[in-house]
Enzyme design. Structure first.
Site, short mmCIF file in Angstrom:
data_model
loop_
_atom_site.label_atom_id
_atom_site.label_comp_id
_atom_site.label_asym_id
_atom_site.label_seq_id
_atom_site.Cartn_x
_atom_site.Cartn_y
_atom_site.Cartn_z
CG LEU A 46 -2.18 0.81 1.22
CD1 LEU A 46 -3.07 0.44 0.04
CD2 LEU A 46 -2.95 0.63 2.53
CG ASP A 47 1.51 3.31 -3.69
OD1 ASP A 47 2.35 2.40 -3.65
OD2 ASP A 47 0.90 3.65 -4.72
#
Length: 310
Positions: A46-47
């Site tokens: 997840l960025d």
């Protein structure tokens, strides 16, 4: 003499509600330190600019991470119309501007073209490797390259909010490998507009959702009062769609030794009726304890992942 592993034996999943501005690797490190765990990993990057569900595996749970890579995911994200960026999100450099502001009706009419099996080109700023290097490193260095189109599946996509003409919020349920930023780019192009993802939240990864999520603050509070186990979900949480087989103590012993066990015909038929299409994977339990994951073949269960949870 084998070297003693650092840390404690901790087995289970943490369904972390990852905060903004924190990378997935940093989140895993924080959780590992909080639990003083010997081993940790995560299921699905997840960025930093995204928040939401990041399943983190500790100890024996890391053996079930591959099953989470296939899990469905739910994303809620906002597209900011009028500006496109090289990274396709708010962090990138502006590449184009437009005065076009698609109406909610136009967005709703365009979305069905992106539902089902579709071809999608990943963002240039992604972790995909190109000749041994990460695409985002090449993009930052100004290297020109192309990424191959990928076949991905989007199960559902719908407009869930439109606070003003400059923004639209979309919620979608996807299979593996879907890039939200690519969807925003392609939707903007289909509508003759410019746009980028200005907010992104992942609300579900398989069985991990906001209902069983914990924050870093709440985990730290649990650890400080000696109740860290309250933040742990069972190792088998990641296996919710894999059929279970109850085994005897003797069969459990054999499986832990890496030896196959013979099943009764009625057991085989029951398991076959519950298997996902194209799968042979079965989970074996001794009481409530996960013993092994194995392949159902010719009336036998052949173990390929054995768990030390006794």
């Amino acid at each position: 003499m084998s070297r003693r592993k650092k840390g404690d034996v901790v087995n289970g999943w943490v369904c972390l509600d990852k905060p903004l501005e924190m990378g997935s690797t940093e989140a895993v490190s924080k959780i590992r330190r909080l639990f003083n765990a010997q081993k940790a990993g995560h299921a699905g990057t997840l960025d930093p600019l995204a928040s939401g569900i990041l399943p983190i595996a500790l100890g024996e749970a890391t053996k079930t991470v591959p099953f989470m890579m296939e899990a469905e995911k739910v994303y809620r994200f906002t597209i900011n119309w009028g500006v496109s960026t090289d990274s396709l999100d708010r962090e990138g450099e502006i590449t184009a501007r437009s005065g076009v502001r698609p109406s909610v009706e136009a967005v709703r009419a365009a979305l069905p073209a992106f539902v089902g099996e579709i071809d999608q080109v990943p963002p240039q700023y992604s972790a995909i490797k190109v000749d041994g290097q990460r695409a985002y490193d090449l993009a930052r260095d100004g290297v020109e390259f192309e990424l191959a189109t990928r076949r991905v599946t989007i199960h559902e996509a719908a407009v869930t909010d439109a606070p003003d003409p400059d923004h639209v919020e979309i919620t979608m349920r996807t299979g593996k490998g879907v890039y939200v930023r690519s969807l925003a780019r392609d939707l903007a192009a289909a509508l003759g507009a410019e746009g980028h993802v200005s907010a992104l939240r992942r609300e579900r990864v398989g069985p991990f959702s906001m209902e069983n999520a914990v924050t870093l603050d709440s985990l730290e509070e649990m650890v400080h009062r000696g109740a860290a186990s309250e933040g742990l979900l069972p190792v088998a949480t990641a296996l919710d769609d894999i059929p279970e087989l109850a085994v005897t103590d003797q069969d459990a012993f054999s499986l832990r030794q890496g030896r196959p066990i013979v099943l009764l015909p009625r057991q085989v038929e029951t398991l076959k009726s519950r298997l996902r299409e194209g799968s042979r994977t079965v989970s074996a339990f001794q009481g409530r304890t996960l013993v092994a994951l194995g392949q159902l073949r010719a009336g036998r269960l052949e173990p390929d992942r054995v768990f030390n949870l006794q």
